[in-house]
Design a protein around this motif. Structure first.
Motif, PDB file in Angstrom:
ATOM      1  N   ALA A   1      44.707  79.902   8.573  1.00  0.00           N
ATOM      2  CA  ALA A   1      45.135  80.922   7.612  1.00  0.00           C
ATOM      3  C   ALA A   1      46.422  80.512   6.914  1.00  0.00           C
ATOM      4  O   ALA A   1      46.588  80.742   5.717  1.00  0.00           O
ATOM      5  N   ALA A   2      47.336  79.881   7.649  1.00  0.00           N
ATOM      6  CA  ALA A   2      48.586  79.423   7.040  1.00  0.00           C
ATOM      7  C   ALA A   2      48.329  78.315   6.023  1.00  0.00           C
ATOM      8  O   ALA A   2      48.902  78.307   4.930  1.00  0.00           O
ATOM      9  N   LEU A   3      47.441  77.369   6.375  1.00  0.00           N
ATOM     10  CA  LEU A   3      47.115  76.282   5.449  1.00  0.00           C
ATOM     11  C   LEU A   3      46.358  76.795   4.224  1.00  0.00           C
ATOM     12  O   LEU A   3      46.578  76.322   3.110  1.00  0.00           O
ATOM     13  N   ALA A   4      45.470  77.756   4.425  1.00  0.00           N
ATOM     14  CA  ALA A   4      44.733  78.336   3.299  1.00  0.00           C
ATOM     15  C   ALA A   4      45.678  79.056   2.346  1.00  0.00           C
ATOM     16  O   ALA A   4      45.541  78.946   1.124  1.00  0.00           O
ATOM     17  N   GLY A   5      46.649  79.773   2.889  1.00  0.00           N
ATOM     18  CA  GLY A   5      47.630  80.452   2.034  1.00  0.00           C
ATOM     19  C   GLY A   5      48.491  79.467   1.258  1.00  0.00           C
ATOM     20  O   GLY A   5      48.769  79.652   0.078  1.00  0.00           O
ATOM     21  N   ALA A   6      48.912  78.398   1.928  1.00  0.00           N
ATOM     22  CA  ALA A   6      49.738  77.387   1.264  1.00  0.00           C
ATOM     23  C   ALA A   6      48.942  76.669   0.173  1.00  0.00           C
ATOM     24  O   ALA A   6      49.462  76.406  -0.920  1.00  0.00           O
ATOM     25  N   LEU A   7      47.683  76.353   0.450  1.00  0.00           N
ATOM     26  CA  LEU A   7      46.846  75.697  -0.548  1.00  0.00           C
ATOM     27  C   LEU A   7      46.610  76.615  -1.746  1.00  0.00           C
ATOM     28  O   LEU A   7      46.659  76.175  -2.898  1.00  0.00           O
ATOM     29  N   GLY A   8      46.382  77.893  -1.496  1.00  0.00           N
ATOM     30  CA  GLY A   8      46.182  78.852  -2.589  1.00  0.00           C
ATOM     31  C   GLY A   8      47.409  78.974  -3.472  1.00  0.00           C
ATOM     32  O   GLY A   8      47.306  79.015  -4.697  1.00  0.00           O
TER      33      GLY A   8
END
Length: 87
Positions: A20-27
């Motif tokens: 979830a942290a990586l998905a937020g950063a990528l977004g």
């Protein structure tokens, strides 16, 4: 950049997963490099759309990809690629 809404505080203090942290950063990264609207509120423009026609007016609302143009007939919303500055 200020947001127009309040964040949901119910998840404060809860751990998040690495995914979830990586998905937020990528977004957030992709949003930073996406196309932006070159017009600002107050600019005088001409909007040319095959459905709502050619209208000239003042930008009263802008988003990343669209603008709201106030004309004598009301407010029309255009994709920013269909709007040109008034010369």
């Amino acid at each position: 950049m200020a947001k127009d809404y309040m964040h949901d505080l119910s998840g404060m203090g809860r751990p998040i997963s690495l995914g979830a942290a990586l998905a937020g950063a990528l977004g957030r990264t992709l949003t930073a490099f996406s196309t932006r609207c070159p017009y600002r509120v107050g600019d005088t423009v001409i909007g040319d759309d095959p459905f709502s026609g050619r209208r000239e007016g003042v930008v009263v609302w802008q988003d990343r990809r669209s603008v709201g143009v106030k004309t004598t007939h009301g407010v029309f919303f255009y994709d920013h690629r269909l709007v040109k500055p008034l010369e």
